[in-house]
Design a protein around this motif. Structure first.
Motif, mmCIF file in Angstrom:
data_model
loop_
_atom_site.group_PDB
_atom_site.id
_atom_site.type_symbol
_atom_site.label_atom_id
_atom_site.label_comp_id
_atom_site.label_asym_id
_atom_site.label_seq_id
_atom_site.Cartn_x
_atom_site.Cartn_y
_atom_site.Cartn_z
ATOM 1 N N ARG A 281 2.612 2.060 -3.665
ATOM 2 C CA ARG A 281 1.764 0.992 -4.197
ATOM 3 C C ARG A 281 0.648 1.627 -5.000
ATOM 4 O O ARG A 281 0.050 2.610 -4.576
ATOM 5 C CB ARG A 281 1.130 0.169 -3.077
ATOM 6 N N THR A 282 0.359 1.045 -6.152
ATOM 7 C CA THR A 282 -0.701 1.546 -7.008
ATOM 8 C C THR A 282 -1.707 0.427 -7.234
ATOM 9 O O THR A 282 -1.324 -0.717 -7.481
ATOM 10 C CB THR A 282 -0.126 2.009 -8.357
ATOM 11 N N PHE A 283 -2.983 0.771 -7.125
ATOM 12 C CA PHE A 283 -4.069 -0.179 -7.346
ATOM 13 C C PHE A 283 -4.984 0.369 -8.426
ATOM 14 O O PHE A 283 -5.373 1.541 -8.379
ATOM 15 C CB PHE A 283 -4.885 -0.391 -6.057
ATOM 16 N N LYS A 284 -5.323 -0.456 -9.397
ATOM 17 C CA LYS A 284 -6.301 -0.082 -10.416
ATOM 18 C C LYS A 284 -7.682 -0.321 -9.830
ATOM 19 O O LYS A 284 -7.961 -1.393 -9.284
ATOM 20 C CB LYS A 284 -6.136 -0.925 -11.684
ATOM 21 N N GLU B 279 -7.276 5.031 -10.494
ATOM 22 C CA GLU B 279 -6.038 4.577 -9.893
ATOM 23 C C GLU B 279 -5.905 5.124 -8.470
ATOM 24 O O GLU B 279 -6.054 6.317 -8.238
ATOM 25 C CB GLU B 279 -4.862 5.042 -10.749
ATOM 26 N N LEU B 280 -5.641 4.218 -7.544
ATOM 27 C CA LEU B 280 -5.400 4.565 -6.151
ATOM 28 C C LEU B 280 -3.908 4.399 -5.895
ATOM 29 O O LEU B 280 -3.341 3.351 -6.172
ATOM 30 C CB LEU B 280 -6.205 3.645 -5.224
ATOM 31 N N ARG B 281 -3.266 5.463 -5.385
ATOM 32 C CA ARG B 281 -1.827 5.426 -5.140
ATOM 33 C C ARG B 281 -1.571 5.699 -3.662
ATOM 34 O O ARG B 281 -2.033 6.693 -3.113
ATOM 35 C CB ARG B 281 -1.126 6.466 -6.000
ATOM 36 N N LEU B 282 -0.834 4.787 -3.026
ATOM 37 C CA LEU B 282 -0.453 4.921 -1.625
ATOM 38 C C LEU B 282 1.056 5.098 -1.561
ATOM 39 O O LEU B 282 1.808 4.259 -2.076
ATOM 40 C CB LEU B 282 -0.863 3.675 -0.838
ATOM 41 N N ARG B 283 1.494 6.195 -0.928
ATOM 42 C CA ARG B 283 2.930 6.480 -0.816
ATOM 43 C C ARG B 283 3.265 6.704 0.648
ATOM 44 O O ARG B 283 2.505 7.325 1.378
ATOM 45 C CB ARG B 283 3.301 7.758 -1.566
ATOM 46 N N TYR C 225 7.034 -5.223 -0.516
ATOM 47 C CA TYR C 225 6.993 -4.269 0.587
ATOM 48 C C TYR C 225 6.137 -3.078 0.218
ATOM 49 O O TYR C 225 6.288 -2.533 -0.871
ATOM 50 C CB TYR C 225 8.408 -3.776 0.919
ATOM 51 N N PRO C 226 5.297 -2.645 1.080
ATOM 52 C CA PRO C 226 4.852 -3.301 2.313
ATOM 53 C C PRO C 226 3.772 -4.340 2.010
ATOM 54 O O PRO C 226 3.058 -4.216 1.017
ATOM 55 C CB PRO C 226 4.287 -2.145 3.134
ATOM 56 N N PRO C 227 3.660 -5.344 2.861
ATOM 57 C CA PRO C 227 2.632 -6.368 2.623
ATOM 58 C C PRO C 227 1.230 -5.778 2.800
ATOM 59 O O PRO C 227 1.042 -4.825 3.549
ATOM 60 C CB PRO C 227 2.930 -7.427 3.679
ATOM 61 N N TYR C 228 0.274 -6.338 2.088
ATOM 62 C CA TYR C 228 -1.100 -5.834 2.164
ATOM 63 C C TYR C 228 -2.101 -6.951 1.909
ATOM 64 O O TYR C 228 -1.762 -8.003 1.358
ATOM 65 C CB TYR C 228 -1.320 -4.692 1.161
ATOM 66 N N ASP C 229 -3.333 -6.704 2.337
ATOM 67 C CA ASP C 229 -4.468 -7.591 2.078
ATOM 68 C C ASP C 229 -5.521 -6.788 1.333
ATOM 69 O O ASP C 229 -5.663 -5.584 1.552
ATOM 70 C CB ASP C 229 -5.105 -8.101 3.377
#
Length: 149
Positions: free
Chosen positions: A100-103, A71-75, A36-40
């Motif tokens: 969600r965190t993305f490198k 690092e990209l962080r979505l809250r 959660y949450p789903p992502y593409d």
């Protein structure tokens, strides 16, 4: 019985991937979290990417996007709802906080973000600086083997 795999062939042909083991470990840990949450993640063209995340029920003010180093962080967080007059017969839409965190690879920059129809879209672009682009190194010394003394 050893069920692991070896990265030795990769390291024989690479230099400067000191953080690779950290990235691999972070990816394996992140994969064990809930969905959660789903992502593409979509590659639109060479060097252009989009992350599309389903965030139904969240508004622009409920979402925070930060970039620090690679690092990209979505809250997302919602204010508490006063449901004193409401009785839920079924609550199937998740309205819970998320992170969600993305490198990000080197030289990947966030171009922008938008929220439309419950989908958060973050646009990314890989911008390689001139000094990091391939260049030809001239070979100096004798011009040809026939000039030898």
């Amino acid at each position: 019985m050893n069920t692991g795999f070896s990265l030795a062939p990769l390291f024989r042909h690479s230099v400067g991937f000191d953080r690779f083991d950290e990235l691999l470990d972070a990816a394996l840990r992140a994969d064990q979290t809930n969905g959660y949450p789903p992502y593409d993640i979509i590659r639109e063209s060479d060097g252009r990417y989009r992350i599309v995340m389903a965030v139904a029920g969240f508004g622009r003010d409920d979402i925070e996007i930060t970039v620090q180093e690679n690092e990209l962080r979505l809250r997302g967080s919602l204010p508490p709802q006063n449901d004193g007059e409401r009785t839920w017969l079924h609550q199937g839409i998740a309205r819970r906080a998320f992170e969600r965190t993305f490198k990000l690879a080197d030289h990947v920059e966030v171009d922008g973000a938008g929220l439309n129809d419950g989908l958060l879209t973050v646009t990314l672009n890989r911008v390689v600086p001139e000094e990091k682009k391939p260049r030809i190194i001239p070979v100096e010394g004798e011009q040809s083997p026939t000039n030898r003394n």
